[in-house]
Design a protein around this motif. Sequence first.
Motif, PDB file in Angstrom:
ATOM      1  N   ILE A  23       0.756  -1.278  -0.054  1.00 16.37           N
ATOM      2  CA  ILE A  23       0.044   0.048   0.081  1.00 16.37           C
ATOM      3  C   ILE A  23       0.901   1.297  -0.048  1.00 16.37           C
ATOM      4  CG2 ILE A  23      -1.711   1.318   1.323  1.00 16.37           C
ATOM      5  CD1 ILE A  23      -2.826  -1.353   2.217  1.00 16.37           C
ATOM      6  N   PHE A  24       1.750   1.258   0.915  1.00 17.02           N
ATOM      7  CA  PHE A  24       2.686   2.333   0.779  1.00 17.02           C
ATOM      8  C   PHE A  24       3.516   2.388  -0.442  1.00 17.02           C
ATOM      9  CE2 PHE A  24       6.972   4.283   1.123  1.00 17.02           C
ATOM     10  CZ  PHE A  24       6.810   5.381   1.549  1.00 17.02           C
ATOM     11  N   GLY A  25       3.863   1.471  -0.822  1.00 15.47           N
ATOM     12  CA  GLY A  25       4.644   1.370  -2.183  1.00 15.47           C
ATOM     13  C   GLY A  25       3.757   1.953  -3.370  1.00 15.47           C
ATOM     14  N   LEU A  26       2.527   1.733  -3.479  1.00 13.80           N
ATOM     15  CA  LEU A  26       1.502   2.085  -4.388  1.00 13.80           C
ATOM     16  C   LEU A  26       1.340   3.572  -4.298  1.00 13.80           C
ATOM     17  CD1 LEU A  26      -0.713   1.722  -6.488  1.00 13.80           C
ATOM     18  CD2 LEU A  26      -2.313   1.338  -4.591  1.00 13.80           C
ATOM     19  N   PHE A  27       1.154   4.114  -3.326  1.00 16.36           N
ATOM     20  CA  PHE A  27       1.047   5.446  -3.109  1.00 16.36           C
ATOM     21  C   PHE A  27       2.259   6.200  -3.264  1.00 16.36           C
ATOM     22  CE2 PHE A  27      -3.023   4.394  -1.504  1.00 16.36           C
ATOM     23  CZ  PHE A  27      -3.852   5.235  -2.015  1.00 16.36           C
ATOM     24  N   PHE A  28       3.512   5.690  -2.926  1.00 19.16           N
ATOM     25  CA  PHE A  28       4.908   6.465  -3.033  1.00 19.16           C
ATOM     26  C   PHE A  28       4.951   6.594  -4.656  1.00 19.16           C
ATOM     27  CE2 PHE A  28       9.141   5.976  -4.230  1.00 19.16           C
ATOM     28  CZ  PHE A  28       9.406   7.163  -3.758  1.00 19.16           C
ATOM     29  N   ARG A  29       4.828   5.401  -5.350  1.00 19.39           N
ATOM     30  CA  ARG A  29       5.324   5.393  -6.715  1.00 19.39           C
ATOM     31  C   ARG A  29       4.152   6.281  -7.273  1.00 19.39           C
ATOM     32  NH1 ARG A  29      10.336   4.202  -7.031  1.00 19.39           N
ATOM     33  NH2 ARG A  29      10.913   2.218  -5.667  1.00 19.39           N
ATOM     34  N   LEU A  30       2.980   6.158  -7.235  1.00 15.02           N
ATOM     35  CA  LEU A  30       1.973   7.216  -7.809  1.00 15.02           C
ATOM     36  C   LEU A  30       2.534   8.767  -7.528  1.00 15.02           C
ATOM     37  CD1 LEU A  30      -1.508   5.944  -7.006  1.00 15.02           C
ATOM     38  CD2 LEU A  30      -0.516   6.335  -9.271  1.00 15.02           C
ATOM     39  N   SER A  31       2.952   9.047  -6.300  1.00 16.55           N
ATOM     40  CA  SER A  31       3.341  10.331  -6.110  1.00 16.55           C
ATOM     41  C   SER A  31       4.677  10.882  -6.605  1.00 16.55           C
ATOM     42  CB  SER A  31       3.494  10.725  -4.706  1.00 16.55           C
ATOM     43  OG  SER A  31       2.258  10.639  -3.885  1.00 16.55           O
ATOM     44  N   ASN A  32       5.560   9.858  -6.705  1.00 15.98           N
ATOM     45  CA  ASN A  32       6.632   9.763  -7.569  1.00 15.98           C
ATOM     46  C   ASN A  32       6.688   9.932  -8.906  1.00 15.98           C
ATOM     47  OD1 ASN A  32       9.273   8.150  -8.513  1.00 15.98           O
ATOM     48  ND2 ASN A  32       9.931   9.440  -6.894  1.00 15.98           N
ATOM     49  N   PHE A  33       5.625   9.268  -9.695  1.00 15.70           N
ATOM     50  CA  PHE A  33       5.243   9.293 -11.098  1.00 15.70           C
ATOM     51  C   PHE A  33       4.732  10.724 -11.131  1.00 15.70           C
ATOM     52  CE2 PHE A  33       3.378   8.461 -15.137  1.00 15.70           C
ATOM     53  CZ  PHE A  33       4.310   7.767 -15.584  1.00 15.70           C
ATOM     54  N   HIS A  34       4.068  11.254 -10.275  1.00 14.89           N
ATOM     55  CA  HIS A  34       3.343  12.640 -10.491  1.00 14.89           C
ATOM     56  C   HIS A  34       4.498  13.774 -10.645  1.00 14.89           C
ATOM     57  CE1 HIS A  34       2.102  16.275  -8.329  1.00 14.89           C
ATOM     58  NE2 HIS A  34       1.159  15.983  -9.157  1.00 14.89           N
ATOM     59  N   ALA A  65       8.242  12.663  -2.188  1.00 18.54           N
ATOM     60  CA  ALA A  65       7.800  11.849  -3.630  1.00 18.54           C
ATOM     61  C   ALA A  65       8.687  12.125  -4.683  1.00 18.54           C
ATOM     62  CB  ALA A  65       6.304  12.730  -4.003  1.00 18.54           C
ATOM     63  N   ALA A  66       9.624  13.170  -4.691  1.00 15.60           N
ATOM     64  CA  ALA A  66      10.626  13.216  -5.701  1.00 15.60           C
ATOM     65  C   ALA A  66      11.919  12.425  -5.439  1.00 15.60           C
ATOM     66  CB  ALA A  66      10.897  14.719  -5.768  1.00 15.60           C
ATOM     67  N   ALA A  67      12.073  11.690  -4.263  1.00 18.49           N
ATOM     68  CA  ALA A  67      13.251  10.618  -3.861  1.00 18.49           C
ATOM     69  C   ALA A  67      13.528   9.665  -5.120  1.00 18.49           C
ATOM     70  CB  ALA A  67      12.955  10.145  -2.774  1.00 18.49           C
ATOM     71  N   LYS A  68      14.863   9.618  -5.456  1.00 20.54           N
ATOM     72  CA  LYS A  68      15.257   8.856  -6.255  1.00 20.54           C
ATOM     73  C   LYS A  68      15.546   7.404  -5.517  1.00 20.54           C
ATOM     74  CE  LYS A  68      17.436  12.123  -9.079  1.00 20.54           C
ATOM     75  NZ  LYS A  68      17.714  13.487  -8.468  1.00 20.54           N
ATOM     76  N   ILE A  69      14.500   6.408  -5.535  1.00 14.69           N
ATOM     77  CA  ILE A  69      14.587   5.095  -5.123  1.00 14.69           C
ATOM     78  C   ILE A  69      14.306   4.102  -6.135  1.00 14.69           C
ATOM     79  CG2 ILE A  69      13.503   3.840  -3.410  1.00 14.69           C
ATOM     80  CD1 ILE A  69      12.735   6.239  -1.885  1.00 14.69           C
ATOM     81  N   GLY A  70      15.356   3.161  -6.415  1.00 16.63           N
ATOM     82  CA  GLY A  70      14.887   1.852  -7.232  1.00 16.63           C
ATOM     83  C   GLY A  70      14.080   1.014  -6.845  1.00 16.63           C
ATOM     84  N   ALA A  71      13.563   0.213  -8.077  1.00 18.29           N
ATOM     85  CA  ALA A  71      12.421  -0.708  -7.835  1.00 18.29           C
ATOM     86  C   ALA A  71      12.791  -1.712  -6.718  1.00 18.29           C
ATOM     87  CB  ALA A  71      12.466  -1.434  -8.984  1.00 18.29           C
ATOM     88  N   GLY A  72      11.914  -2.395  -6.035  1.00 18.93           N
ATOM     89  CA  GLY A  72      12.024  -3.100  -5.074  1.00 18.93           C
ATOM     90  C   GLY A  72      11.828  -2.859  -3.680  1.00 18.93           C
TER      91      GLY A  72
END
Length: 175
Positions: A23-34, A65-72
């Motif tokens: 759940i956290f990953g979903l919202f972090f990645r949505l915000s990150n994509f934004h 949200a703008a953090a540079k974090i790799g997959a996984g």
Amino acid sequence: MVTLYNFIRQDFPANSENTKGKIFGLFFRLSNFHSRNIALRALLSPFRVFYKIFFEWIVGIEIPAAAKIGAGLTVYHFPGIVVHRDVIIGQNCTLRQATTIGNKTDNGRCPVLGNNVNIGANVCILGDITIGDNVVIGAGSVVIKSIPSNSVVVGNPARVVKRVNIDQTVIEEVI
């Protein structure tokens, strides 16, 4: 081209047994994509607002949200995780509660973490340092110096206690 669907699901395999992490990953990645895609800013703004209010203010995970974090990315045990916006984190990183990753001084440089870094609870990683690939950082450690790849570190200040192969077999015990 990376699709939104693939982008937001990139942390799911690492969190297969961790619903909170998914759940956290979903919202972090949505915000990150934004934060990366100007065309979708209007559409994804509600997710960004929800992410900021719910996860940062209520849950206690401050990962911009703008953090540079790799997959996984795997996040266990939510409260008290703070990551500076300039930190760079590689793929397959695990974060646990009460972890701080950031600069040592105002406007100072931030850590760069490699791939497959496993961070225990109550860890501080501070300053212009590099954490290599395949590193395990023990609970309660304070990391203020660079750590070579394939290491296990513990303590305050953190020190290397083992050098390991990728499969975690011990190369050298440093204790």
